[in-house]
Design a protein around this motif. Structure first.
Motif, short mmCIF file in Angstrom:
data_model
loop_
_atom_site.label_atom_id
_atom_site.label_comp_id
_atom_site.label_asym_id
_atom_site.label_seq_id
_atom_site.Cartn_x
_atom_site.Cartn_y
_atom_site.Cartn_z
N ALA A 278 12.60 -2.60 -5.90
CA ALA A 278 13.04 -2.95 -7.25
C ALA A 278 11.81 -3.21 -8.13
O ALA A 278 10.68 -3.29 -7.65
CB ALA A 278 13.93 -4.20 -7.19
N VAL A 279 12.07 -3.38 -9.42
CA VAL A 279 11.01 -3.68 -10.37
C VAL A 279 10.26 -4.95 -9.95
O VAL A 279 9.04 -5.04 -10.10
CB VAL A 279 11.59 -3.82 -11.80
N ALA A 280 10.98 -5.91 -9.37
CA ALA A 280 10.34 -7.16 -8.91
C ALA A 280 9.28 -6.87 -7.84
O ALA A 280 8.24 -7.53 -7.81
CB ALA A 280 11.39 -8.13 -8.39
N ASP A 281 9.53 -5.90 -6.98
CA ASP A 281 8.53 -5.52 -5.97
C ASP A 281 7.29 -4.94 -6.64
O ASP A 281 6.16 -5.28 -6.28
CB ASP A 281 9.11 -4.50 -4.99
N ALA A 282 7.50 -4.07 -7.63
CA ALA A 282 6.38 -3.47 -8.35
C ALA A 282 5.55 -4.55 -9.05
O ALA A 282 4.32 -4.51 -9.04
CB ALA A 282 6.89 -2.45 -9.37
N ARG A 283 6.24 -5.53 -9.62
CA ARG A 283 5.55 -6.63 -10.29
C ARG A 283 4.68 -7.42 -9.30
O ARG A 283 3.53 -7.75 -9.57
CB ARG A 283 6.56 -7.56 -10.95
N LYS A 284 5.23 -7.70 -8.12
CA LYS A 284 4.47 -8.44 -7.10
C LYS A 284 3.26 -7.64 -6.64
O LYS A 284 2.17 -8.20 -6.43
CB LYS A 284 5.37 -8.79 -5.92
N ILE A 285 3.44 -6.35 -6.47
CA ILE A 285 2.32 -5.50 -6.04
C ILE A 285 1.25 -5.49 -7.13
O ILE A 285 0.05 -5.61 -6.83
CB ILE A 285 2.81 -4.07 -5.71
N LEU A 286 1.66 -5.39 -8.39
CA LEU A 286 0.69 -5.42 -9.50
C LEU A 286 -0.06 -6.75 -9.52
O LEU A 286 -1.29 -6.78 -9.65
CB LEU A 286 1.39 -5.19 -10.83
N ARG A 287 0.66 -7.85 -9.38
CA ARG A 287 0.02 -9.17 -9.37
C ARG A 287 -0.98 -9.30 -8.21
O ARG A 287 -2.07 -9.84 -8.38
CB ARG A 287 1.07 -10.28 -9.32
N ALA A 288 -0.62 -8.77 -7.05
CA ALA A 288 -1.53 -8.83 -5.90
C ALA A 288 -2.76 -7.95 -6.13
O ALA A 288 -3.86 -8.30 -5.71
CB ALA A 288 -0.81 -8.41 -4.62
N SER A 289 -2.57 -6.84 -6.81
CA SER A 289 -3.70 -5.92 -7.05
C SER A 289 -4.77 -6.54 -7.94
O SER A 289 -5.93 -6.13 -7.88
CB SER A 289 -3.21 -4.60 -7.64
N LEU B 160 12.22 7.60 -10.29
CA LEU B 160 11.34 8.74 -10.56
C LEU B 160 10.56 9.20 -9.34
O LEU B 160 9.88 10.22 -9.39
CB LEU B 160 10.37 8.40 -11.70
N GLU B 161 10.61 8.44 -8.25
CA GLU B 161 9.93 8.78 -7.00
C GLU B 161 10.91 8.64 -5.85
O GLU B 161 11.84 7.83 -5.92
CB GLU B 161 8.76 7.82 -6.70
N SER B 162 10.69 9.42 -4.81
CA SER B 162 11.44 9.19 -3.56
C SER B 162 10.41 8.94 -2.46
O SER B 162 9.34 9.54 -2.46
CB SER B 162 12.33 10.39 -3.23
N LEU C 95 6.93 1.08 -9.10
CA LEU C 95 7.75 1.06 -10.32
C LEU C 95 8.47 2.38 -10.50
O LEU C 95 9.67 2.41 -10.82
CB LEU C 95 6.88 0.75 -11.54
N ARG C 96 7.78 3.48 -10.26
CA ARG C 96 8.44 4.80 -10.36
C ARG C 96 9.60 4.92 -9.37
O ARG C 96 10.64 5.46 -9.69
CB ARG C 96 7.41 5.92 -10.14
N LYS C 97 9.42 4.38 -8.16
CA LYS C 97 10.49 4.38 -7.16
C LYS C 97 11.66 3.51 -7.64
O LYS C 97 12.83 3.89 -7.54
CB LYS C 97 9.96 3.88 -5.81
N ASP D 274 0.85 -1.20 0.00
CA ASP D 274 0.00 0.00 0.00
C ASP D 274 0.88 1.24 0.00
O ASP D 274 1.44 1.61 1.03
CB ASP D 274 -0.91 0.01 1.24
N LEU D 275 0.99 1.89 -1.14
CA LEU D 275 1.86 3.06 -1.23
C LEU D 275 1.10 4.38 -1.25
O LEU D 275 1.69 5.42 -1.04
CB LEU D 275 2.75 2.95 -2.48
N ASN D 276 -0.21 4.33 -1.50
CA ASN D 276 -0.99 5.57 -1.50
C ASN D 276 -1.70 5.82 -0.17
O ASN D 276 -2.41 6.78 -0.02
CB ASN D 276 -1.97 5.61 -2.68
N GLY D 277 -1.50 4.91 0.81
CA GLY D 277 -2.01 5.13 2.16
C GLY D 277 -3.46 4.79 2.40
O GLY D 277 -3.99 5.12 3.46
#
Length: 186
Positions: free
Chosen positions: A159-170, A139-141, A133-135, A117-120
């Motif tokens: 890493a990109v792998a984290d973004a991929r896992k988050i996308l798959r969970a979503s 492109l994000e801090s 993915l931006r992080k 959960d990155l948007n809170g």
């Protein structure tokens, strides 16, 4: 908290009352013996409770998506509250999100990170994967709470792998509960 009077004076003249303090998510449990003269001591410590939805770590709490205020507060000592980023108290079935603050009864503040959960908002969505993915590509801090929420594989970097896992969970192709299980076993 359970009070058990201990009858009779000990050879040293002390008469103790036993108070049993149950463990919580953030604190060990223990037995405290208090004499009418004011002397007291503690022993029989027990480890903090293990939870399938939240983990206390350093000065933060790491939780799973969908964690509610009621569920988290049940695992803590009385007097704890959850506040959002604006400092307003959350209640009951409100979802706990990354960036919220857990304020313990003694005033200690712990920042909450909800894995994925990155948007809170306390849930995992495609927008969270986009932020991760931006992080990952610079492109994000993020602050520490958001870094912890984005690092779903627990290797201390986003890493990109984290973004991929988050996308798959979503989109329900991955179980975010596995991330928490792996993290709590480390």
């Amino acid at each position: 908290e359970v009070l058990i009077p201990m009858n009779g004076l000990l050879p040293n003249g002390h008469k103790y009352t036993l108070t049993v303090i149950a463990p919580t998510l953030t604190a060990k449990g223990y037995s405290e013996y208090t004499c009418f003269c004011g002397y007291s001591y503690r022993d029989s410590y027990t480890d903090p409770i293990k939870s399938e939805t939240a983990l206390a770590k350093d000065d933060s709490v790491i939780g799973t998506d969908g964690l509610t205020v009621q569920n988290l507060l049940q695992q803590l000592s009385k007097g704890a509250v959850i506040k959002n980023a604006d400092g307003l108290e959350k209640n009951g079935n409100d979802k706990v999100g990354t960036g919220d603050k857990l304020v313990l009864a003694d005033g200690t503040e712990l920042v909450v990170s909800v894995l994925g959960d990155l948007n809170g908002d306390g849930e995992i969505a495609t927008s969270d994967a986009r932020l991760a993915l931006r992080k990952a590509v610079g492109l994000e801090s993020f602050d520490d709470a958001h870094n912890a929420a984005a690092d779903v594989d627990g290797n201390t970097e986003v890493a990109v792998a984290d973004a991929r896992k988050i996308l798959r969970a979503s989109v329900n192709l991955d179980q975010s509960s596995n991330w928490f299980k792996n993290l709590s076993e480390k």
